[in-house]
Scaffold this active site. Structure first.
Site, PDB file in Angstrom:
ATOM      1  N   PRO A  37       0.792  -1.135   0.066  1.00  0.00           N
ATOM      2  CG  PRO A  37      -0.190  -1.160   2.146  1.00  0.00           C
ATOM      3  CD  PRO A  37       0.688  -2.023   1.262  1.00  0.00           C
TER       4      PRO A  37
ATOM      5  CD  GLU B  75       0.171  -5.246  11.044  1.00  0.00           C
ATOM      6  OE1 GLU B  75       0.684  -4.162  10.776  1.00  0.00           O
ATOM      7  OE2 GLU B  75      -0.921  -5.587  11.137  1.00  0.00           O
TER       8      GLU B  75
ATOM      9  NE  ARG C  59      -9.025  -5.833 -20.605  1.00  0.00           N
ATOM     10  CZ  ARG C  59      -9.178  -4.844 -21.434  1.00  0.00           C
ATOM     11  NH1 ARG C  59      -8.106  -3.793 -21.090  1.00  0.00           N
ATOM     12  NH2 ARG C  59     -10.187  -4.910 -22.032  1.00  0.00           N
TER      13      ARG C  59
ATOM     14  CG  ASP D 268     -11.077  -1.124 -22.805  1.00  0.00           C
ATOM     15  OD1 ASP D 268     -11.993  -1.525 -23.334  1.00  0.00           O
ATOM     16  OD2 ASP D 268     -10.130  -2.274 -22.547  1.00  0.00           O
TER      17      ASP D 268
HETATM   18  C1  LIG Z   1      -2.163  -5.635   5.848  1.00  0.00           C
HETATM   19  S1  LIG Z   1      -1.126  -5.304   4.570  1.00  0.00           S
HETATM   20  C2  LIG Z   1       0.517  -4.678   5.329  1.00  0.00           C
HETATM   21  C3  LIG Z   1       0.202  -3.290   5.397  1.00  0.00           C
HETATM   22  C4  LIG Z   1       1.552  -2.541   6.091  1.00  0.00           C
HETATM   23  N1  LIG Z   1       1.406  -3.091   7.746  1.00  0.00           N
HETATM   24  C5  LIG Z   1       1.204  -1.111   6.022  1.00  0.00           C
HETATM   25  O1  LIG Z   1       0.721  -0.569   6.860  1.00  0.00           O
HETATM   26  O2  LIG Z   1       1.809  -0.648   4.911  1.00  0.00           O
HETATM   27  C6  LIG Z   1      -0.459  -6.974   4.151  1.00  0.00           C
HETATM   28  C7  LIG Z   1       0.127  -7.205   2.597  1.00  0.00           C
HETATM   29  O3  LIG Z   1      -1.195  -6.813   1.578  1.00  0.00           O
HETATM   30  C8  LIG Z   1      -0.541  -6.363   0.394  1.00  0.00           C
HETATM   31  N2  LIG Z   1      -1.428  -4.995   0.439  1.00  0.00           N
HETATM   32  C9  LIG Z   1      -2.440  -4.519   1.236  1.00  0.00           C
HETATM   33  N3  LIG Z   1      -3.095  -3.362   0.666  1.00  0.00           N
HETATM   34  C10 LIG Z   1      -2.446  -3.108  -0.737  1.00  0.00           C
HETATM   35  C11 LIG Z   1      -2.598  -2.507  -1.567  1.00  0.00           C
HETATM   36  N4  LIG Z   1      -3.350  -1.259  -1.448  1.00  0.00           N
HETATM   37  N5  LIG Z   1      -1.867  -2.248  -2.698  1.00  0.00           N
HETATM   38  C12 LIG Z   1      -0.878  -3.254  -2.832  1.00  0.00           C
HETATM   39  N6  LIG Z   1      -0.763  -4.332  -1.766  1.00  0.00           N
HETATM   40  C13 LIG Z   1      -1.433  -4.351  -1.023  1.00  0.00           C
HETATM   41  C14 LIG Z   1       0.874  -6.224   0.677  1.00  0.00           C
HETATM   42  O4  LIG Z   1       1.710  -6.951   0.201  1.00  0.00           O
HETATM   43  C15 LIG Z   1       1.121  -5.961   2.120  1.00  0.00           C
HETATM   44  O5  LIG Z   1       2.350  -6.582   2.490  1.00  0.00           O
END
Ligand SMILES: C[S@@+](CC[C@H](N)C(=O)[O-])C[C@H]1O[C@@H](n2cnc3c(N)ncnc32)[C@H](O)[C@@H]1O
Length: 230
Positions: free
Chosen positions: A87, A114, A152, A167
């Site tokens: 994220p 996490e 795609r 698209d």
């Molecule tokens: C619960 S999340 C961890 C978030 C992390 N503790 C933080 O606050 O940045 C677990 C995993 O989900 C994936 N993930 C969650 N949200 C995401 C997003 N918006 N985009 C890409 N990957 C995401 C990532 O691989 C991440 O390591």
């Protein structure tokens, strides 16, 4: 195009790719989807891949050893890129998808719980990509978003009758409204211009509708489009 997906839940990736256009692209050898499970590389006798965070706090952190050993076992093509789903990464959009479609191999590192021990980032030095400002439980859905969107763009993935050219985002605008049979449903009619076979008029109508929608729904894109016309 080869995707190597590092995930603790390979079935999530493989199951999605077993349907519709993705399955056809795999059958036609346009795509190759391979999954690798870091758990198989854990040196712990219980195949542990996560542990509690140093300094305390909620949740479990993915351990460096299984992830690095797993990553290093992947054969890298000359033209390959490693992406960590996070994220905290660069937001995914159509122009990033276009860039990614030029690679021969994309390695996708999915997190869970996490997230990653920071040293995984430091050693792998991946490009980090996010699918939006929200947090999911794992990186599998974001990885699938990348696999699907990039696929795609590859020649041969979409059939003759399906095209990505018109698209949303392809020309900086969102797509015009689409209709199919019947001509009338509950008093709602297909616009007359789409029925007369005059392609010049149809294109004019579609561009006008695209502009109208983009201005209404995505003023940010509309302003960019206007600036590009100057
Ligand atoms: C619960 S999340 C961890 C978030 C992390 N503790 C933080 O606050 O940045 C677990 C995993 O989900 C994936 N993930 C969650 N949200 C995401 C997003 N918006 N985009 C890409 N990957 C995401 C990532 O691989 C991440 O390591």
């Amino acid at each position: 195009m080869k995707f190597d997906v590092m995930t603790l839940f390979p079935e999530m990736i493989l199951e999605y790719c077993n349907f519709s256009i993705m399955k056809r692209a795999i059958d036609n050898k346009i795509l190759d989807i391979n999954t690798i499970n870091p758990r198989d590389y854990s040196l712990d006798k219980h195949k542990k891949v996560d542990d509690t965070p140093y300094g305390g706090g909620a949740g479990m952190v993915l351990m460096v050893q299984p992830y690095i050993d797993c990553y290093e076992s992947i054969k890298k093509a000359e033209n390959s890129i490693t992406i960590m789903l996070s994220p905290q990464g660069e937001p995914l959009n159509d122009s990033l998808v276009n860039n990614l479609s030029n690679y021969e191999q994309i390695i996708l590192v999915c997190g869970h719980y996490e997230g990653f021990d920071e040293r995984i980032r430091e050693i792998i030095r991946p490009k980090e990509i996010s699918i939006g400002d929200f947090v999911l439980t794992g990186g599998e859905l974001p990885a699938l978003c990348i696999i699907d969107a990039v696929s795609r763009k590859l020649e041969g993935t979409l059939g003759k009758l399906e095209s990505a050219d018109e698209d949303s985002f392809a020309n900086g605008l969102i797509e015009y409204p689409q209709y199919t049979r019947p001509r009338e449903y509950r008093g709602l009619y297909v616009p007359e211009v789409l029925l007369n076979g005059n392609h010049k008029e149809i294109n004019k109508f579609r561009l006008k509708e695209s502009l109208k929608r983009t201005k209404q729904k995505r003023p940010d894109l509309y302003n960019l489009w206007l600036n590009r016309q100057k």
